[in-house]
Design a protein around this motif. Sequence first.
Motif, short mmCIF file in Angstrom:
data_model
loop_
_atom_site.label_atom_id
_atom_site.label_comp_id
_atom_site.label_asym_id
_atom_site.label_seq_id
_atom_site.Cartn_x
_atom_site.Cartn_y
_atom_site.Cartn_z
N GLU A 11 0.86 -1.18 0.00
CA GLU A 11 0.00 0.00 0.00
C GLU A 11 0.89 1.23 0.00
N GLU A 62 1.91 4.70 0.63
CA GLU A 62 1.55 5.85 1.45
C GLU A 62 1.89 7.17 0.77
N PRO A 83 -1.61 7.76 -1.84
CA PRO A 83 -2.63 6.94 -1.15
C PRO A 83 -3.90 6.78 -1.98
N ALA A 84 -4.67 5.78 -1.60
CA ALA A 84 -5.96 5.52 -2.25
C ALA A 84 -6.99 6.49 -1.69
N GLU A 85 -6.79 7.77 -2.01
CA GLU A 85 -7.64 8.84 -1.50
C GLU A 85 -7.91 9.87 -2.59
N LEU A 86 -8.83 10.80 -2.31
CA LEU A 86 -9.17 11.84 -3.28
C LEU A 86 -7.97 12.71 -3.64
N SER A 87 -7.04 12.87 -2.69
CA SER A 87 -5.89 13.72 -2.95
C SER A 87 -5.05 13.21 -4.12
N SER A 88 -5.05 11.91 -4.35
CA SER A 88 -4.28 11.35 -5.47
C SER A 88 -4.99 11.55 -6.80
N GLN A 145 -14.38 3.84 -5.15
CA GLN A 145 -13.69 2.74 -4.48
C GLN A 145 -12.32 2.54 -5.13
N TRP A 146 -11.40 2.01 -4.37
CA TRP A 146 -10.08 1.63 -4.89
C TRP A 146 -9.97 0.11 -4.80
N PRO A 160 -8.73 3.36 -9.04
CA PRO A 160 -10.00 4.04 -8.70
C PRO A 160 -11.16 3.53 -9.56
N SER A 218 -0.68 14.02 -9.31
CA SER A 218 -2.03 13.48 -9.17
C SER A 218 -2.59 13.23 -10.56
#
Length: 667
Positions: A36, A38, A41-46, A61-62, A148, A180
């Motif tokens: 994973e 860091e 990350p599997a988040e909106l910021s990416s 979802q990721w 994503p 991103s």
Amino acid sequence: MAHTQESLSKTPVIKFKDQDFNSLRDRCLSRGLLFEDETFPAELSSIGLSLLRRKPFFSLQWKRPKDILMGKSEPHFILEGVSRFDIQQGEAADCWFLAALGSLTQNPQHLQKILRNQSFSHQYAGIFCFWFWQCGQWVEVVVDDRLPILNNKFLFVHPLNDQEFWPCLLEKAYAKFHGSYFHLHYGHLPDALVDLTGGVVTSIDLHASPSDLVQMIQAAAQAGSLMTCGTPAGPTGEAMRMENGLVSQHAYTVTRAGQIQYRRGQEDLVCLWNPWGKTEWQGRWSDGSPEWEETHHQQKAQLYKDKDDGEFWMSCRDFQENFSCLYVCNQFPVNMGLKNMPHERWSQMTFKSHVTPGNTTEGLPQNTQYIFSVPESMDSNNVAVSFNIMPQNLRAEEKFPLNFQVFKVDPQFQHFRERLPSTFFSRFRNSDKGIVTKTRCNLTKCFTLSPGTYVVVVSAGTEAVEFLLRIFLRTSDPDGNPGSSFNLRALKASLPENNSQQSIFYKYAQQGRGIDATQLQRLLNQEFLKGPPGDTFSLDECRSVVALMDLKVNGQLDPEEFSRLWRRLVHCQRVFQNTQKSGVFLSSDLGKAVKDADFLAGISVSGELLDLMVLRYGDSAGRVSFPSLVCFLMRLEAMAKTFQNLSKDGQGLYLTQVEWMNLVMYN
């Protein structure tokens, strides 16, 4: 002060964000975990919230490929080879990257450097890595395989075959490299072409291009060039499908060109591919158009395929009317306006430095000067000056932050090799005319310069900037060898038979005692190679060969040792000639060379070792000279047999410090 040329071809690969793929993968494998990332990350910021402003991102979802397929089938990194048709653009407007990638799929040696040897079966730990080029160095970017997914669909690039994931993972790595997915939303074709190859981009104005455009595209393709183009922006400023089937403000891959007999004349055609997939040109010579029905020329079967795959033909005239610029990328500049383009020869000077604002005289900084010489007169575009900077050093929407000028140096100033005085610079010496290709990260300008000495003077805007400067110089190549300063000397078509070895040995041996490295260098370059100077055997390479063959450890080869060496050389020559294409041996073919070398039977080489050997024996253009291939194959044999002889159990060996140092420092 002037900067001397800096060799960048042997520099180590940079680990992006200090992440080492092998160590991270091994750690995950030892712990039974999936990686994973860091740092991405599997988040909106990416992704970037702006890309999802019209989407129900709460359902984002990721998922890993195995979870996406839900056990219905197994994921594959590559399935049945790599093709541009594996790619279908998603929500990000990154057609500029995907069009460049589509062209890269037609260039296997460059593509392999990007993709590496990876899979979902062998040592799978949810981690993958890809290489991108920046400022003269390859950068290794690591990502996890969480992708994503929105409403059970790929948010970004989705492969044509649901089981194949190299396009999705490569796009994710490129998004991480730029910050991103949002940072891939609109960009410049030349930037992607350079990032994927390390080459230099030449821009061709299609509105002013000559009538023999088809021949020029074919010649560029033969030289291994990547080619892309783009449509102008529409009234909305966004990519939209037009009535003729083309998409406004959109990037396309130019895949090939051809000619076909039509009615009473000949029609020039260009073939393009759209990263959207199924959206194609609807005009003349499109799929299913009446023009194809009216021609029965034999070329029709080779050119025409009515498939809804995003690839289509159009006439050169329509191509020039609907597209404004053609971008051609190669390891050296490509002069599309010259009919003898494949017979050019380029040399390259490389500088890596930085420039700071201020410290100027008449607006020109005096601490960033780069001097070069033009040896002979050429028709046109014989010099190209190319700058490359890191995108991470730029603020959003910032334009290229450097400016430069080229001045001709009068003979009275040529003794100033460190720095020219401020009194030198004046407008009448400025060689400012040239063809410019300029983006956020790359700036290339082509000049037509008469013989003489010149200086490149670089200035910065408001901030200090690190940059890579490459100066390409074109000269004529009387032998018509394609390419650049990487031209190889030709191997002789045939060598003396084995019974002539003795006469050759005593021809070069001093007083019949033996052949040392200096004598071997003369022997190999005169007996094995022919033609103009190029990639000859260096003295250091010959010292290595002597050490590998020198069983008596006296720094010389006796007749018996030379006879064994001769057999290896003849076999290496056969491997080289059977593998090379048009005189060029690609570093991606080193694995094939190992399999084809009879004296390496039973010796296996891992993919990781081959990657290291590409760095060790290949050049920055992905090519391997015959001398380098000889050193690689012979050293591989010697090291493998040394291990077999010293190992008691075939699994490992024990050496004292003296034994280890003697082995590695001499052999």
